[in-house]
Design a protein around this motif. Structure first.
Motif, PDB file in Angstrom:
ATOM      1  N   GLY A 235      55.848  42.668  35.613  1.00 48.79           N
ATOM      2  CA  GLY A 235      56.227  42.246  36.953  1.00 48.79           C
ATOM      3  C   GLY A 235      55.621  43.074  38.063  1.00 48.79           C
ATOM      4  N   LEU A 236      54.876  44.132  37.722  1.00 49.68           N
ATOM      5  CA  LEU A 236      54.365  45.022  38.767  1.00 49.68           C
ATOM      6  C   LEU A 236      53.319  44.351  39.645  1.00 49.68           C
ATOM      7  CD1 LEU A 236      54.142  48.520  37.036  1.00 49.68           C
ATOM      8  CD2 LEU A 236      55.886  47.620  38.582  1.00 49.68           C
ATOM      9  N   ALA A 240      53.903  44.537  43.546  1.00 51.26           N
ATOM     10  CA  ALA A 240      52.905  45.124  44.442  1.00 51.26           C
ATOM     11  C   ALA A 240      52.507  44.138  45.534  1.00 51.26           C
ATOM     12  CB  ALA A 240      51.679  45.558  43.647  1.00 51.26           C
ATOM     13  N   MET A 241      52.324  42.869  45.168  1.00 44.80           N
ATOM     14  CA  MET A 241      51.972  41.852  46.153  1.00 44.80           C
ATOM     15  C   MET A 241      53.086  41.688  47.189  1.00 44.80           C
ATOM     16  SD  MET A 241      49.778  39.613  47.233  1.00 44.80           S
ATOM     17  CE  MET A 241      48.663  39.283  45.860  1.00 44.80           C
ATOM     18  N   ALA A 242      54.335  41.646  46.723  1.00 43.63           N
ATOM     19  CA  ALA A 242      55.459  41.501  47.645  1.00 43.63           C
ATOM     20  C   ALA A 242      55.583  42.713  48.561  1.00 43.63           C
ATOM     21  CB  ALA A 242      56.748  41.302  46.853  1.00 43.63           C
ATOM     22  N   TRP A 306      49.888  53.371  50.168  1.00 49.91           N
ATOM     23  CA  TRP A 306      49.137  54.395  49.435  1.00 49.91           C
ATOM     24  C   TRP A 306      50.061  55.310  48.650  1.00 49.91           C
ATOM     25  CZ3 TRP A 306      44.826  52.455  48.761  1.00 49.91           C
ATOM     26  CH2 TRP A 306      44.166  51.749  49.779  1.00 49.91           C
ATOM     27  N   SER A 307      51.265  55.523  49.170  1.00 48.80           N
ATOM     28  CA  SER A 307      52.238  56.263  48.368  1.00 48.80           C
ATOM     29  C   SER A 307      52.667  55.424  47.164  1.00 48.80           C
ATOM     30  CB  SER A 307      53.458  56.658  49.210  1.00 48.80           C
ATOM     31  OG  SER A 307      54.042  55.515  49.814  1.00 48.80           O
ATOM     32  N   LEU A 308      52.739  54.100  47.339  1.00 42.14           N
ATOM     33  CA  LEU A 308      53.026  53.231  46.200  1.00 42.14           C
ATOM     34  C   LEU A 308      51.911  53.338  45.161  1.00 42.14           C
ATOM     35  CD1 LEU A 308      54.742  51.039  44.825  1.00 42.14           C
ATOM     36  CD2 LEU A 308      53.361  49.338  46.045  1.00 42.14           C
TER      37      LEU A 308
END
Length: 399
Positions: A235-236, A240-242, A306-308
């Protein structure tokens, strides 16, 4: 000192094992087929039918047949030996891919025929990864060497899934999408022919049926952990898109976030294989899976994209170690005559989780706060560890 157990195990020492480079290279060539076939099939079926719904259904049939029948096909390898079982399986799989390519070469093919060819091909897909890992256990029986071999195998496999779509994209510059399916057939048949010609491939290793069933039943802990990891990771992409959409970043940054996950996995896999661990593999598996889940959950707290990406890179550092250690636990537990089948069950767990996780995540996004979605994704990686290891009485601290 045994020639199979050098004093200082290393990745170079793994590749210096007798016939290891030749055997591993041929197995990787065949396994590259799995990195090319999904995108090629998606594009060719969509072009042939003009329907994304049909292409999605066809890929689902192909994936389900590939994943859920994998342990059965692997049991044939254990029972009859790789030379007798793997080569016919590969030739039949390649022939069915050729049928699928012929059906989708031009627009207008009947969807039922395409679906049938895809499902039959998936049912025959040779278990190349589990077969190679079972062979590593014989080439490198010393625990330190085997850990490095599995780590090298895992990182190489991940690179195949990254390079496969790139190869298909290059092919599309001068050929129709169905040519990618033909390329997949050529890779799997040619690579398997070279693989089974290796002199180190053993013969049939079948154990007594009662022994195999009883021992494989005890493998549910690493399979459950692999299932949880697959659920969490699949699901990542959507998360990430959301995340990017909610914060009004351009979608062009999404590949960088997901690329950090892949890069972290490659680095983590290599580091994990290089460390001489003192804790037992079962304890390490517990720790890696819990760390993976906690870091994924922390992704929902990231203040920016960027922290993500940094959090995803850290999560990736636990992906390859989790899966590699699951295979090591299986190797320690499985009977001699069921190694391939046991490894295939871990594969099935990961892939089954990957199939379901994206669907569940897609249903949750928009209905549940995004931070909670990250938390739930992390939880599904941790909960199987709690259930499996409480039942087996394994203590994380004490081993």
């Amino acid at each position: 000192m045994s020639t199979h157990a050098p004093v200082r195990p290393s990745y170079a020492a793994v590749l210096r094992l007798p016939h290891a480079r030749r055997t591993f290279a041929s197995a990787l060539a065949a396994r590259l087929s799995y990195g090319t076939v999904s995108l090629a099939a998606l594009l060719s079926v969509t072009r042939a039918t003009g329907s994304y719904a049909v292409s999605g259904a066809v890929l689902s049939l192909f994936g389900a047949a590939t994943v859920f029948l994998s342990p059965f096909r692997a049991s044939l390898i254990d029972r009859h030996g790789a030379r007798r079982a793997l080569l016919p399986m590969s030739v039949l799989y390649g022939a069915l891919l050729c049928v699928l390519a012929a059906l989708t070469w031009r627009p207008g093919a009947p969807p039922p025929a395409i679906a049938a060819a895809a499902a039959l091909a998936g049912a025959c897909a040779p278990p190349l990864g589990p077969t190679m890992r079972a062979l590593w256990a014989e080439l490198a029986p010393e625990p330190g060497m085997l850990a490095r071999a599995y780590s090298l195998d895992g990182v190489a496999e991940e690179l195949l899934y990254v390079s496969g779509p790139v190869l298909v994209g290059a092919l599309l510059g001068f050929a129709p999408p169905a040519s990618g399916i033909l390329l997949s057939a050529l890779l799997v048949v040619g690579g398997t022919c070279a693989f089974v010609a290796s002199p180190v491939l053993p013969g049939a290793r079948g154990a007594a049926p009662g022994t195999r069933r009883g021992t494989l039943f005890g493998l549910w802990a690493p399979v459950a952990v692999a299932l949880g990891a697959g659920l969490a990771l699949s699901g990542l992409d959507l998360l990430a898109m959301a995340f990017v959409t909610q914060r009004s970043y351009g979608t062009g940054v999404v590949p960088w976030v997901l690329g950090a996950l892949s890069a972290g996995s490659a680095v983590g896999g290599l580091v994990n294989g290089a460390v001489r661990w003192r804790a037992p593999a079962r304890v390490r598996l517990c720790g890696f899976a819990v760390a993976l889940g906690l870091v994924i959950a922390a992704g929902g707290l990231a203040p920016g994209v960027w922290s993500l990406a940094g959090v995803m890179g850290l999560a990736g550092a636990f992906v390859a170690p989790t899966l590699t250690t699951a295979y090591l636990v299986v190797e320690e537990t499985a009977p001699e005559g069921a190694r391939t089948q046991a490894g295939a069950w871990v594969n099935t767990g990961v892939n089954a989780g990957s199939s379901a996780g994206a669907m569940v995540t897609g249903a949750l996004i928009g209905r549940v706060p995004l931070g909670a979605c990250f938390g739930l994704a992390g939880a599904v990686a941790v909960l199987p560890v709690v259930a499996a290891y409480r039942r087996r009485g394994v203590r994380v601290a004490g081993g």
